[in-house]
Design a protein around this motif. Structure first.
Motif, PDB file in Angstrom:
ATOM      1  N   ALA A  27       0.831  -1.209   0.000  1.00  0.00           N
ATOM      2  CA  ALA A  27       0.000   0.000   0.000  1.00  0.00           C
ATOM      3  C   ALA A  27       0.863   1.255   0.000  1.00  0.00           C
ATOM      4  O   ALA A  27       0.562   2.230  -0.704  1.00  0.00           O
ATOM      5  N   VAL A  28       1.945   1.233   0.768  1.00  0.00           N
ATOM      6  CA  VAL A  28       2.835   2.393   0.828  1.00  0.00           C
ATOM      7  C   VAL A  28       3.509   2.614  -0.520  1.00  0.00           C
ATOM      8  O   VAL A  28       3.570   3.748  -1.023  1.00  0.00           O
ATOM      9  N   PHE A  29       3.998   1.551  -1.130  1.00  0.00           N
ATOM     10  CA  PHE A  29       4.685   1.681  -2.414  1.00  0.00           C
ATOM     11  C   PHE A  29       3.730   2.153  -3.513  1.00  0.00           C
ATOM     12  O   PHE A  29       4.094   3.001  -4.338  1.00  0.00           O
ATOM     13  N   ARG A  30       2.535   1.632  -3.539  1.00  0.00           N
ATOM     14  CA  ARG A  30       1.604   2.037  -4.592  1.00  0.00           C
ATOM     15  C   ARG A  30       1.186   3.499  -4.427  1.00  0.00           C
ATOM     16  O   ARG A  30       1.001   4.218  -5.422  1.00  0.00           O
ATOM     17  N   ALA A  31       1.066   3.955  -3.197  1.00  0.00           N
ATOM     18  CA  ALA A  31       0.763   5.373  -2.972  1.00  0.00           C
ATOM     19  C   ALA A  31       1.924   6.247  -3.419  1.00  0.00           C
ATOM     20  O   ALA A  31       1.724   7.310  -4.032  1.00  0.00           O
ATOM     21  N   ALA A  32       3.140   5.808  -3.124  1.00  0.00           N
ATOM     22  CA  ALA A  32       4.322   6.574  -3.527  1.00  0.00           C
ATOM     23  C   ALA A  32       4.442   6.618  -5.052  1.00  0.00           C
ATOM     24  O   ALA A  32       4.711   7.677  -5.637  1.00  0.00           O
ATOM     25  N   ILE A  33       4.235   5.490  -5.701  1.00  0.00           N
ATOM     26  CA  ILE A  33       4.336   5.434  -7.165  1.00  0.00           C
ATOM     27  C   ILE A  33       3.269   6.316  -7.809  1.00  0.00           C
ATOM     28  O   ILE A  33       3.548   7.046  -8.771  1.00  0.00           O
ATOM     29  N   ALA A  34       2.059   6.273  -7.293  1.00  0.00           N
ATOM     30  CA  ALA A  34       0.985   7.093  -7.856  1.00  0.00           C
ATOM     31  C   ALA A  34       1.319   8.575  -7.758  1.00  0.00           C
ATOM     32  O   ALA A  34       1.070   9.344  -8.703  1.00  0.00           O
ATOM     33  N   ALA A  35       1.892   8.983  -6.640  1.00  0.00           N
ATOM     34  CA  ALA A  35       2.251  10.395  -6.467  1.00  0.00           C
ATOM     35  C   ALA A  35       3.390  10.783  -7.392  1.00  0.00           C
ATOM     36  O   ALA A  35       3.378  11.879  -7.978  1.00  0.00           O
ATOM     37  N   CYS A  36       4.380   9.920  -7.548  1.00  0.00           N
ATOM     38  CA  CYS A  36       5.499  10.207  -8.454  1.00  0.00           C
ATOM     39  C   CYS A  36       5.000  10.307  -9.889  1.00  0.00           C
ATOM     40  O   CYS A  36       5.434  11.193 -10.649  1.00  0.00           O
ATOM     41  N   ARG A  37       4.105   9.432 -10.274  1.00  0.00           N
ATOM     42  CA  ARG A  37       3.570   9.452 -11.643  1.00  0.00           C
ATOM     43  C   ARG A  37       2.762  10.721 -11.890  1.00  0.00           C
ATOM     44  O   ARG A  37       2.883  11.359 -12.942  1.00  0.00           O
ATOM     45  N   GLU A  38       1.939  11.102 -10.929  1.00  0.00           N
ATOM     46  CA  GLU A  38       1.126  12.304 -11.073  1.00  0.00           C
ATOM     47  C   GLU A  38       1.997  13.540 -11.256  1.00  0.00           C
ATOM     48  O   GLU A  38       1.732  14.381 -12.119  1.00  0.00           O
ATOM     49  N   ARG A  39       3.053  13.644 -10.469  1.00  0.00           N
ATOM     50  CA  ARG A  39       3.935  14.805 -10.572  1.00  0.00           C
ATOM     51  C   ARG A  39       4.708  14.797 -11.889  1.00  0.00           C
ATOM     52  O   ARG A  39       4.958  15.852 -12.472  1.00  0.00           O
ATOM     53  N   THR A  40       5.084  13.626 -12.350  1.00  0.00           N
ATOM     54  CA  THR A  40       5.801  13.535 -13.622  1.00  0.00           C
ATOM     55  C   THR A  40       4.892  13.906 -14.785  1.00  0.00           C
ATOM     56  O   THR A  40       5.289  14.647 -15.699  1.00  0.00           O
ATOM     57  N   LEU A  41       3.650  13.425 -14.777  1.00  0.00           N
ATOM     58  CA  LEU A  41       2.714  13.702 -15.864  1.00  0.00           C
ATOM     59  C   LEU A  41       2.363  15.187 -15.964  1.00  0.00           C
ATOM     60  O   LEU A  41       1.922  15.653 -17.018  1.00  0.00           O
ATOM     61  N   ALA A  42       2.583  15.931 -14.889  1.00  0.00           N
ATOM     62  CA  ALA A  42       2.333  17.366 -14.942  1.00  0.00           C
ATOM     63  C   ALA A  42       3.360  18.086 -15.814  1.00  0.00           C
ATOM     64  O   ALA A  42       3.149  19.240 -16.198  1.00  0.00           O
ATOM     65  N   HIS A  43       4.462  17.379 -16.164  1.00  0.00           N
ATOM     66  CA  HIS A  43       5.545  18.030 -16.904  1.00  0.00           C
ATOM     67  C   HIS A  43       5.902  17.331 -18.207  1.00  0.00           C
ATOM     68  O   HIS A  43       6.610  17.912 -19.030  1.00  0.00           O
ATOM     69  N   VAL A  44       5.440  16.109 -18.415  1.00  0.00           N
ATOM     70  CA  VAL A  44       5.785  15.398 -19.640  1.00  0.00           C
ATOM     71  C   VAL A  44       4.634  14.479 -20.039  1.00  0.00           C
ATOM     72  O   VAL A  44       4.018  13.838 -19.174  1.00  0.00           O
ATOM     73  N   ALA A  45       4.329  14.444 -21.334  1.00  0.00           N
ATOM     74  CA  ALA A  45       3.316  13.524 -21.846  1.00  0.00           C
ATOM     75  C   ALA A  45       3.986  12.182 -22.113  1.00  0.00           C
ATOM     76  O   ALA A  45       4.834  12.067 -22.996  1.00  0.00           O
ATOM     77  N   LEU A  46       3.628  11.185 -21.351  1.00  0.00           N
ATOM     78  CA  LEU A  46       4.210   9.860 -21.527  1.00  0.00           C
ATOM     79  C   LEU A  46       3.485   9.120 -22.650  1.00  0.00           C
ATOM     80  O   LEU A  46       2.329   9.424 -22.972  1.00  0.00           O
ATOM     81  N   PRO A  47       4.153   8.145 -23.272  1.00  0.00           N
ATOM     82  CA  PRO A  47       3.526   7.393 -24.367  1.00  0.00           C
ATOM     83  C   PRO A  47       2.230   6.729 -23.924  1.00  0.00           C
ATOM     84  O   PRO A  47       2.116   6.258 -22.788  1.00  0.00           O
ATOM     85  N   ALA A  48       1.273   6.683 -24.806  1.00  0.00           N
ATOM     86  CA  ALA A  48       0.000   6.031 -24.504  1.00  0.00           C
ATOM     87  C   ALA A  48       0.235   4.559 -24.173  1.00  0.00           C
ATOM     88  O   ALA A  48       1.000   3.882 -24.843  1.00  0.00           O
ATOM     89  N   GLY A  49      -0.410   4.107 -23.122  1.00  0.00           N
ATOM     90  CA  GLY A  49      -0.298   2.703 -22.748  1.00  0.00           C
ATOM     91  C   GLY A  49       0.891   2.354 -21.895  1.00  0.00           C
ATOM     92  O   GLY A  49       1.103   1.178 -21.570  1.00  0.00           O
ATOM     93  N   GLU A  50       1.708   3.353 -21.508  1.00  0.00           N
ATOM     94  CA  GLU A  50       2.861   3.032 -20.658  1.00  0.00           C
ATOM     95  C   GLU A  50       2.355   2.475 -19.333  1.00  0.00           C
ATOM     96  O   GLU A  50       1.347   2.917 -18.787  1.00  0.00           O
TER      97      GLU A  50
END
Length: 282
Positions: A27-50
């Motif tokens: 649960a801790v890791f998935r929360a951390a990953i979700a937050a890292c992904r959200e912050r990254t997506l605010a600055h870069v468009a990742l490939p569809a389906g990544e």
């Protein structure tokens, strides 16, 4: 550190209070990953389906690993041989995932392999100059995604409660980890002398315990890493220093977060040699 006597032993005793209980790791890791992904997506468009798959493994010489599978997918593995401390959640989520190795490899595939037809970039030679930048950006990406004050707030308000830890202890723990992080280059010296044959295994482990504040089990695991990957160890802290100096030198310091993301992402998209980064940093 609380208590008296050997600092390394006192640090280990203190840190044990911040281990994530086994039943709460996912649960801790998935929360951390979700937050890292959200912050990254605010600055870069990742490939569809990544996407990536998260796995927990044992009997490895590393704490985390990203296996890039192509088609913008990764398998990220977390080693559970030793206790996982609360600070490692964001470290590994950023380093192995967003904006670290997963993003780096996905952008290489999108921009270079598919975009330019540079098929040779579909092969990643691990023991090469590319890894100094890859590991350096993965490590520095932690601070890019989570500047210190924001990291402390997220760990205190989200990850500590998820792990069942006392949020009131987060600020002190964060400061201790910041200071201990300054000892990371001690590991390079241990690796150099051990791999050169001038230090025995026992001497190298003792050095890591005394000068890098690693517990005996963690120091022994680090020796396994030296045995397996040898000089690769310098890519983490030396690479992070190189990338930080380059990004700051291009105007991407902490006071200019938008520029910091811009320069950082350019390193992921465009092939560069470490010598080019070093020259630009100067």
């Amino acid at each position: 550190m609380p208590g008296q006597g050997d600092v390394a032993e006192r640090y280990e005793a203190y840190r044990r209070g911040f281990a994530i209980p086994d039943g709460k790791v996912d649960a801790v890791f998935r929360a951390a990953i979700a937050a890292c992904r959200e912050r990254t997506l605010a600055h870069v468009a990742l490939p569809a389906g990544e996407s990536f798959t998260l796995e927990y493994v044992k009997d490895k010489p590393w704490s985390g690993y990203n296996w890039y599978k192509g088609n913008f997918t990764s398998v990220i593995q977390v080693n559970t041989d030793l206790p996982i401390y609360i600070d490692r959640a964001l470290d590994l989520a950023c380093h192995e995932g967003y904006p670290g190795h997963h993003v780096y490899n996905a952008l290489i595939e999108e921009q270079l392999v598919r975009g330019r037809g540079w098929i040779e970039w579909s092969v990643y030679p691990l023991f090469s100059p590319q890894s100094l930048i890859a590991e350096g950006t993965a490590n520095f990406g932690i601070a890019v995604a989570f500047p210190e004050a924001e990291r402390l707030a997220f760990e205190r308000d989200v990850l500590f409660p998820l792990a069942g830890l006392d949020p009131a202890q987060a600020a002190r723990y964060h400061e201790v980890q910041r200071l201990v992080g300054r000892l990371s280059h001690a590991g390079n010296e241990a690796a150099r002398r051990y791999l050169d044959g001038t230090w025995s295994r026992e001497t190298a482990i003792g050095w890591l315990e005394n000068h890098a504040l690693m517990g005996p089990d963690r120091a022994a695991q680090r020796l396994r890493f030296f045995d397996t990957y040898r000089s690769y160890v310098i890519n983490y802290n030396l690479g992070e220093d190189l990338v930080r100096d380059y990004v700051n030198g291009q105007g991407g310091d902490e006071q200019h977060p938008a520029r910091r993301w811009e320069v950082f992402l350019d390193l992921l998209r465009q092939p560069k040699l470490p010598s080019a980064l070093a020259g630009a940093a100067r």
